[in-house]
Design a protein around this motif. Structure first.
Motif, short mmCIF file in Angstrom:
data_model
loop_
_atom_site.label_atom_id
_atom_site.label_comp_id
_atom_site.label_asym_id
_atom_site.label_seq_id
_atom_site.Cartn_x
_atom_site.Cartn_y
_atom_site.Cartn_z
N GLY A 1 5.15 -1.28 2.96
CA GLY A 1 5.69 -1.23 2.18
C GLY A 1 6.74 0.45 2.42
N ALA A 2 6.51 0.78 2.89
CA ALA A 2 7.02 2.00 3.66
C ALA A 2 8.52 2.04 4.23
N HIS A 3 9.02 2.86 3.74
CA HIS A 3 10.39 3.32 4.42
C HIS A 3 9.72 4.03 5.97
N VAL A 4 9.95 3.56 7.00
CA VAL A 4 9.92 4.27 7.93
C VAL A 4 10.90 4.75 8.86
N VAL A 5 10.56 5.96 9.28
CA VAL A 5 11.22 7.57 10.39
C VAL A 5 10.63 7.08 11.49
N ILE A 6 12.09 6.07 11.52
CA ILE A 6 11.15 6.77 13.69
C ILE A 6 12.08 6.91 14.64
N THR A 7 11.64 8.06 14.94
CA THR A 7 12.24 9.16 16.54
C THR A 7 11.81 9.02 17.54
N GLY A 8 12.85 9.44 18.14
CA GLY A 8 12.41 9.60 19.56
C GLY A 8 13.32 9.90 20.36
N ARG A 9 13.56 9.51 22.06
CA ARG A 9 14.72 10.32 22.76
C ARG A 9 15.56 9.22 23.05
N SER A 10 15.12 7.92 23.33
CA SER A 10 16.05 6.58 23.25
C SER A 10 16.66 5.97 22.23
N GLN A 11 17.90 5.87 22.38
CA GLN A 11 18.36 5.98 20.51
C GLN A 11 18.41 4.14 20.74
N LEU B 1 0.64 -1.04 0.18
CA LEU B 1 0.01 -0.13 -0.52
C LEU B 1 0.39 1.46 0.09
N PHE B 2 2.01 1.25 0.55
CA PHE B 2 3.23 2.46 1.10
C PHE B 2 4.23 2.13 0.10
N GLU B 3 4.63 1.65 -0.65
CA GLU B 3 5.85 1.28 -1.33
C GLU B 3 6.08 2.39 -1.72
N GLY B 4 7.38 2.49 -1.99
CA GLY B 4 7.82 3.98 -2.56
C GLY B 4 7.67 5.15 -1.49
N GLN B 5 7.60 5.01 -0.33
CA GLN B 5 6.94 5.86 0.20
C GLN B 5 7.30 6.26 2.34
N THR B 6 7.70 7.18 2.41
CA THR B 6 8.61 7.16 3.64
C THR B 6 7.87 8.11 4.35
N ILE B 7 7.51 7.08 5.30
CA ILE B 7 7.12 7.89 6.97
C ILE B 7 7.61 8.07 7.86
N MET B 8 7.70 9.14 8.71
CA MET B 8 8.49 9.27 10.01
C MET B 8 6.85 8.71 11.01
N VAL B 9 7.52 8.88 12.07
CA VAL B 9 6.69 8.31 13.43
C VAL B 9 7.09 8.85 14.38
N THR B 10 6.53 9.92 14.91
CA THR B 10 7.73 10.61 16.38
C THR B 10 7.02 9.34 17.09
N GLY B 11 8.10 9.15 17.78
CA GLY B 11 7.66 8.09 19.47
C GLY B 11 7.67 6.84 19.44
N GLY B 12 8.21 6.56 18.39
CA GLY B 12 8.30 5.35 17.47
C GLY B 12 9.28 4.26 18.05
N GLU C 1 18.06 12.90 3.30
CA GLU C 1 18.19 10.63 3.31
C GLU C 1 17.63 10.03 2.00
N ARG C 2 16.05 10.56 2.24
CA ARG C 2 15.06 9.87 1.34
C ARG C 2 14.70 10.70 0.47
N GLY C 3 14.83 11.74 0.24
CA GLY C 3 14.56 12.43 -0.59
C GLY C 3 12.89 12.76 -0.55
N ARG C 4 12.23 12.76 0.43
CA ARG C 4 10.80 12.84 0.40
C ARG C 4 10.17 12.60 2.25
N ILE C 5 9.57 12.77 2.21
CA ILE C 5 8.51 12.99 3.19
C ILE C 5 6.73 12.59 2.89
N ASP C 6 6.09 11.15 2.89
CA ASP C 6 4.70 11.55 2.42
C ASP C 6 3.95 11.26 3.52
N GLY C 7 4.25 10.96 4.62
CA GLY C 7 3.70 11.44 5.76
C GLY C 7 4.06 10.71 7.22
#
Length: 294
Positions: free
Chosen positions: A38-48, A11-22, A88-94
């Motif tokens: 199918g998305a490339h997921v970018v997760i962010t948070g305070r704990s590496q 469904l999300f093939e080729g998309q980049t989606i960020m999730v905070t608190g991931g 890095e990804r060239g896009r942020i779809d979500g």
């Protein structure tokens, strides 16, 4: 085992989606489902450390993900993180604004610093993430944003600071949906009710007792929700099926706000929980109270 999503593979093939608190809870589950679709997921948070754990899980499941340690309360860090993702990804779809936090306290006992800390995290941090994602990418290319709020309807006694910040996020969502529509950006909110996630295990003894004895009995569907039921709502709001949905809030709460105390909720009535997250688990405090299990 793989994530058992109800949505179509790819469904999300080729998309980049960020999730905070991931790195945990709802963010972790959502990241897994998006990666499984199918998305490339970018997760962010305070704990590496937490982020690395989720990255390893997604890689083991043959998904694609990357992580950035970022405190959404730090404007410069947010701006730099969004810029790095675009480079890095060239896009942020979500964007899924899931990061946040609160603690139980009566209004009279909340210090000004404590109140401001929760608002800065839940409201201001969400705003900065939205603004930077919009101005650095979505303004010219479109996209979808989902802001996670809470069951705030009618006030939130015991968590007034969080209710205020989540309520602010809701009106922020409505405003952005109008202002950013010209750019093809959809902005929606999702309000979870009582969800059986790892966050339950962060409460102190009084909070635990409240969850077990007070919260579940007033849910018309007589159970807590699952992380996968929240993730499914988020995925829908990000998906093409929601192309005409913006400025709205999807409640996933078992009907809790509809109960006003004048009606005795009868026993039974449970629906079968959706357990799509193959790596999910029942929080410890619910395991201790079999009547509250989903």
């Amino acid at each position: 085992m793989t994530y058992k999503s109800i949505f179509a593979p790819g469904l999300f093939e080729g998309q980049t989606i960020m999730v905070t608190g991931g790195g945990s809870g709802l963010g972790r589950c959502t990241a897994h489902e998006l990666a499984a679709l199918g998305a490339h997921v970018v997760i962010t948070g305070r704990s590496q450390e937490k982020l690395d754990t989720v990255l390893a899980e997604i890689a083991e499941d043959d998904g694609s993900a990357s992580a950035y340690s970022c405190d959404i309360r730090d404007e410069d860090a947010v701006r730099a993180t969004v810029a790095a993702v675009v480079q890095e990804r060239g896009r942020i779809d979500g964007l899924v604004n899931n990061a946040g936090g609160q603690y139980r306290a009566a209004l009279k006992d909340i210090s000004t610093n404590g109140f401001q800390a929760v608002v800065r995290n839940n409201l201001t941090g969400t705003f900065v993430m939205m603004r930077e994602t919009y101005t650095q990418w979505m303004q010219e290319h479109g996209g979808a944003i989902v802001n996670i709020i809470a069951d705030i309807w009618g006030g939130w006694p015991g968590m007034g600071h969080s209710g205020a910040s989540r309520g602010g996020t809701w009106t922020l969502t409505e405003t952005a949906a109008c202002e950013w529509a010209e750019s093809g950006v959809r902005v929606n909110a999702l309000a979870p009710g009582g969800i059986a996630s790892s966050g339950f295990d962060t409460y102190d003894e009084a909070g635990t007792r409240w969850i077990q004895e007070k919260a579940m009995p007033v849910i018309p569907l007589k159970r807590f929700g699952t992380e996968a039921e929240i993730s499914a709502g988020i995925v829908y709001l990000l998906s093409p099926a929601a192309a005409y949905v913006t400025g709205t809030c999807l409640r996933v709460d078992g009907g809790t706000p509809n109960w006003r105390g004048g009606w005795e909720i009868p026993p039974g009535g449970k629906t079968e929980p959706f357990l799509g997250f193959h790596r999910g688990s029942i929080p410890r405090i619910l395991q201790e109270d079999p009547t509250a299990r989903t």
